[in-house]
Write a protein that holds these residues in place. Structure first.
Motif, PDB file in Angstrom:
ATOM      1  N   ALA A 297      45.587  58.001  45.676  1.00 61.84           N
ATOM      2  CA  ALA A 297      46.672  58.588  45.181  1.00 61.84           C
ATOM      3  C   ALA A 297      47.196  57.984  43.839  1.00 61.84           C
ATOM      4  CB  ALA A 297      47.728  58.608  46.403  1.00 61.84           C
ATOM      5  N   LEU A 298      47.170  56.609  43.950  1.00 59.91           N
ATOM      6  CA  LEU A 298      47.856  55.788  43.021  1.00 59.91           C
ATOM      7  C   LEU A 298      46.900  55.366  41.826  1.00 59.91           C
ATOM      8  CD1 LEU A 298      50.027  53.956  45.323  1.00 59.91           C
ATOM      9  CD2 LEU A 298      50.750  55.284  43.487  1.00 59.91           C
ATOM     10  N   ILE A 299      45.693  55.395  41.957  1.00 57.41           N
ATOM     11  CA  ILE A 299      44.682  55.125  40.522  1.00 57.41           C
ATOM     12  C   ILE A 299      44.020  56.135  40.378  1.00 57.41           C
ATOM     13  CG2 ILE A 299      42.901  53.549  40.034  1.00 57.41           C
ATOM     14  CD1 ILE A 299      43.476  51.647  42.104  1.00 57.41           C
ATOM     15  N   GLU A 300      44.417  56.740  39.151  1.00 51.67           N
ATOM     16  CA  GLU A 300      43.737  57.949  38.552  1.00 51.67           C
ATOM     17  C   GLU A 300      42.319  57.800  38.581  1.00 51.67           C
ATOM     18  OE1 GLU A 300      44.597  60.428  34.650  1.00 51.67           O
ATOM     19  OE2 GLU A 300      46.099  59.508  35.290  1.00 51.67           O
ATOM     20  N   ASP A 301      41.782  58.834  38.693  1.00 50.74           N
ATOM     21  CA  ASP A 301      40.256  59.049  38.597  1.00 50.74           C
ATOM     22  C   ASP A 301      39.422  58.585  39.936  1.00 50.74           C
ATOM     23  OD1 ASP A 301      40.459  60.567  36.318  1.00 50.74           O
ATOM     24  OD2 ASP A 301      40.333  58.800  35.105  1.00 50.74           O
ATOM     25  N   ILE A 302      39.884  57.619  40.715  1.00 50.65           N
ATOM     26  CA  ILE A 302      39.120  57.146  41.777  1.00 50.65           C
ATOM     27  C   ILE A 302      38.779  58.156  42.730  1.00 50.65           C
ATOM     28  CG2 ILE A 302      39.140  55.536  43.915  1.00 50.65           C
ATOM     29  CD1 ILE A 302      38.837  54.076  41.219  1.00 50.65           C
TER      30      ILE A 302
ATOM     31  N   VAL B 211      44.793  64.571  55.558  1.00 46.93           N
ATOM     32  CA  VAL B 211      46.446  64.431  55.131  1.00 46.93           C
ATOM     33  C   VAL B 211      46.974  65.931  55.018  1.00 46.93           C
ATOM     34  CG1 VAL B 211      46.617  62.124  54.385  1.00 46.93           C
ATOM     35  CG2 VAL B 211      46.400  64.227  52.640  1.00 46.93           C
ATOM     36  N   GLY B 212      45.798  66.789  54.772  1.00 50.30           N
ATOM     37  CA  GLY B 212      46.180  68.197  54.646  1.00 50.30           C
ATOM     38  C   GLY B 212      46.539  68.824  53.120  1.00 50.30           C
ATOM     39  N   GLU B 213      46.356  67.870  52.250  1.00 46.39           N
ATOM     40  CA  GLU B 213      46.691  68.289  51.080  1.00 46.39           C
ATOM     41  C   GLU B 213      45.825  67.372  49.861  1.00 46.39           C
ATOM     42  OE1 GLU B 213      50.994  68.356  49.782  1.00 46.39           O
ATOM     43  OE2 GLU B 213      51.467  68.441  51.796  1.00 46.39           O
ATOM     44  N   ASP B 214      45.785  67.937  48.719  1.00 43.85           N
ATOM     45  CA  ASP B 214      44.928  67.194  47.628  1.00 43.85           C
ATOM     46  C   ASP B 214      45.610  65.638  47.736  1.00 43.85           C
ATOM     47  OD1 ASP B 214      43.814  65.932  45.653  1.00 43.85           O
ATOM     48  OD2 ASP B 214      44.288  67.545  44.140  1.00 43.85           O
ATOM     49  N   ILE B 215      44.858  64.864  47.961  1.00 39.73           N
ATOM     50  CA  ILE B 215      45.231  63.342  47.957  1.00 39.73           C
ATOM     51  C   ILE B 215      45.814  62.981  46.512  1.00 39.73           C
ATOM     52  CG2 ILE B 215      43.058  62.308  47.293  1.00 39.73           C
ATOM     53  CD1 ILE B 215      45.606  60.940  49.943  1.00 39.73           C
ATOM     54  N   HIS B 216      45.218  63.356  45.581  1.00 48.02           N
ATOM     55  CA  HIS B 216      45.757  63.011  44.313  1.00 48.02           C
ATOM     56  C   HIS B 216      46.969  63.596  44.037  1.00 48.02           C
ATOM     57  CE1 HIS B 216      41.797  61.403  43.398  1.00 48.02           C
ATOM     58  NE2 HIS B 216      41.250  62.546  43.291  1.00 48.02           N
ATOM     59  N   SER B 217      47.584  64.535  44.481  1.00 47.42           N
ATOM     60  CA  SER B 217      48.835  65.126  44.515  1.00 47.42           C
ATOM     61  C   SER B 217      49.884  64.135  44.675  1.00 47.42           C
ATOM     62  CB  SER B 217      48.970  66.322  45.085  1.00 47.42           C
ATOM     63  OG  SER B 217      49.171  66.171  46.433  1.00 47.42           O
ATOM     64  N   PHE B 218      49.634  63.372  45.710  1.00 46.05           N
ATOM     65  CA  PHE B 218      50.878  62.363  46.035  1.00 46.05           C
ATOM     66  C   PHE B 218      51.068  61.350  44.947  1.00 46.05           C
ATOM     67  CE2 PHE B 218      48.788  64.103  50.002  1.00 46.05           C
ATOM     68  CZ  PHE B 218      49.982  64.562  50.866  1.00 46.05           C
ATOM     69  N   GLY B 219      50.310  61.207  44.268  1.00 45.02           N
ATOM     70  CA  GLY B 219      50.447  60.381  43.349  1.00 45.02           C
ATOM     71  C   GLY B 219      51.222  60.848  41.755  1.00 45.02           C
ATOM     72  N   THR B 220      51.803  61.894  42.069  1.00 44.47           N
ATOM     73  CA  THR B 220      52.684  62.461  40.831  1.00 44.47           C
ATOM     74  C   THR B 220      53.927  62.059  40.781  1.00 44.47           C
ATOM     75  OG1 THR B 220      52.925  64.758  42.202  1.00 44.47           O
ATOM     76  CG2 THR B 220      50.992  64.565  40.848  1.00 44.47           C
ATOM     77  N   SER B 221      54.442  61.536  41.958  1.00 43.48           N
ATOM     78  CA  SER B 221      55.959  61.168  41.679  1.00 43.48           C
ATOM     79  C   SER B 221      56.236  60.340  42.917  1.00 43.48           C
ATOM     80  CB  SER B 221      56.999  62.336  41.848  1.00 43.48           C
ATOM     81  OG  SER B 221      56.852  62.887  43.097  1.00 43.48           O
TER      82      SER B 221
ATOM     83  N   SER C 181      59.267  53.474  53.787  1.00 45.32           N
ATOM     84  CA  SER C 181      60.617  53.476  53.127  1.00 45.32           C
ATOM     85  C   SER C 181      60.439  54.097  51.817  1.00 45.32           C
ATOM     86  CB  SER C 181      61.332  52.224  53.435  1.00 45.32           C
ATOM     87  OG  SER C 181      60.508  51.304  52.490  1.00 45.32           O
ATOM     88  N   GLU C 182      61.488  54.763  51.416  1.00 49.14           N
ATOM     89  CA  GLU C 182      61.696  55.105  50.182  1.00 49.14           C
ATOM     90  C   GLU C 182      61.669  53.775  49.097  1.00 49.14           C
ATOM     91  OE1 GLU C 182      65.273  57.395  49.472  1.00 49.14           O
ATOM     92  OE2 GLU C 182      64.657  59.145  50.959  1.00 49.14           O
ATOM     93  N   GLN C 183      62.019  52.615  49.523  1.00 45.79           N
ATOM     94  CA  GLN C 183      62.038  51.844  48.549  1.00 45.79           C
ATOM     95  C   GLN C 183      60.389  51.138  48.342  1.00 45.79           C
ATOM     96  OE1 GLN C 183      63.965  51.836  51.146  1.00 45.79           O
ATOM     97  NE2 GLN C 183      66.144  51.492  50.770  1.00 45.79           N
ATOM     98  N   ASN C 184      59.798  51.378  49.385  1.00 42.49           N
ATOM     99  CA  ASN C 184      58.175  51.136  49.257  1.00 42.49           C
ATOM    100  C   ASN C 184      57.666  51.828  48.505  1.00 42.49           C
ATOM    101  OD1 ASN C 184      55.985  49.024  49.798  1.00 42.49           O
ATOM    102  ND2 ASN C 184      55.430  50.788  51.156  1.00 42.49           N
ATOM    103  N   SER C 185      57.934  53.216  48.734  1.00 48.42           N
ATOM    104  CA  SER C 185      57.440  54.308  47.787  1.00 48.42           C
ATOM    105  C   SER C 185      57.680  54.286  46.277  1.00 48.42           C
ATOM    106  CB  SER C 185      57.734  55.770  48.365  1.00 48.42           C
ATOM    107  OG  SER C 185      57.724  55.895  49.699  1.00 48.42           O
ATOM    108  N   ALA C 186      58.933  53.917  46.081  1.00 46.03           N
ATOM    109  CA  ALA C 186      59.291  53.244  44.668  1.00 46.03           C
ATOM    110  C   ALA C 186      58.483  52.538  44.086  1.00 46.03           C
ATOM    111  CB  ALA C 186      60.860  53.315  44.568  1.00 46.03           C
ATOM    112  N   LEU C 187      58.233  51.406  44.888  1.00 44.90           N
ATOM    113  CA  LEU C 187      57.741  50.051  44.327  1.00 44.90           C
ATOM    114  C   LEU C 187      56.123  50.411  44.297  1.00 44.90           C
ATOM    115  CD1 LEU C 187      57.407  47.141  43.847  1.00 44.90           C
ATOM    116  CD2 LEU C 187      57.152  46.906  46.277  1.00 44.90           C
ATOM    117  N   LEU C 188      55.518  51.174  45.159  1.00 45.83           N
ATOM    118  CA  LEU C 188      54.142  51.386  44.822  1.00 45.83           C
ATOM    119  C   LEU C 188      54.056  52.464  43.776  1.00 45.83           C
ATOM    120  CD1 LEU C 188      52.898  51.879  48.394  1.00 45.83           C
ATOM    121  CD2 LEU C 188      52.711  49.805  47.040  1.00 45.83           C
ATOM    122  N   TYR C 189      54.818  53.441  43.644  1.00 48.36           N
ATOM    123  CA  TYR C 189      54.720  54.428  42.560  1.00 48.36           C
ATOM    124  C   TYR C 189      54.961  53.789  41.376  1.00 48.36           C
ATOM    125  CZ  TYR C 189      54.886  58.280  39.585  1.00 48.36           C
ATOM    126  OH  TYR C 189      54.585  59.305  38.596  1.00 48.36           O
TER     127      TYR C 189
END
Length: 201
Positions: free
Chosen positions: A140-145, A177-187, A61-69
């Motif tokens: 995606a959510l922890i930088e440098d891991i 996932v077909g994309e750089d995993i770190h890119s999903f943590g940008t927004s 859900s968008e709500q969970n995405s917002a919470l995690l981000y």
């Protein structure tokens, strides 16, 4: 290059001080944060181990995405932040009691989970797959891991308890996932895309 390396060393020297402060902050929440040689570690416990014998359902859900981000960690020395992120992910409710440590190996930062509750021998592959879902989100959510690994006891009927382990690197996660995993943590919208991909696979 030398200056950057020096900054990183200074940052790591501050870990002990931070960890001690975080332990005081988190004591009221029933969580202990300690410093381990060569890395940061946190311990949490909870009842329930849905992750062990059932397929994990991704909340896309968008709500969970917002919470995690909102709980994204930009500094891997932020032990309290990592604990808050894991709490937001409901990781402890799925895996039960565990400890987690971040350490450096071969020039990359590795997040390592030690799961306490035993996993049934027949459920090992499912457990590993579920852990891969969490690993993708964490990278995606922890930088440098750059790598997430996990170890857990295996309950084999009629045999002494054994142990098993699994791991996922950032390159492997990106391939999945077909994309750089770190890119999903940008927004938050980008993270939402990752959760949608996970929910569909």
């Amino acid at each position: 290059m030398g200056r950057e390396a020096g900054k990183k060393s200074v940052k790591r020297l501050k870990t002990v001080v931070f960890s001690l402060a975080a332990a005081v902050v988190l004591a009221g929440a029933g969580l202990a944060v300690i410093h381990a040689a060569g890395g940061r570690s946190a311990e949490a416990s909870a009842s329930g181990s849905d992750l062990m014998s059932a397929e994990f359902t991704v909340n896309s859900s968008e709500q969970n995405s917002a919470l995690l981000y909102k709980n994204r960690v930009s500094d891997i020395d932020d032990t309290a932040g990592i604990v808050r992120l894991l709490d937001a992910m409901n990781f402890e409710n799925a895996a039960g009691k565990y400890t987690v440590k971040i350490y450096e190996k071969d020039g990359i930062d590795v997040m390592s989970f030690n799961i306490t509750d035993a996993v049934g021998e027949a459920d090992g592959k499912l457990f590993d797959r579920n852990m891969e879902i969490f690993a993708q989100q964490l990278m995606a959510l922890i930088e440098d891991i750059e790598k997430v690994e996990w170890n857990y006891p295996v309950d084999s009927t009629g045999s002494p308890e054994e142990s098993a382990s699994g791991c996922l690197t950032a390159d492997e996660a990106s391939d999945e996932v077909g994309e750089d995993i770190h890119s999903f943590g940008t927004s938050a919208p980008q993270l939402h895309r990752l959760l949608l991909i996970q929910a569909e696979t």
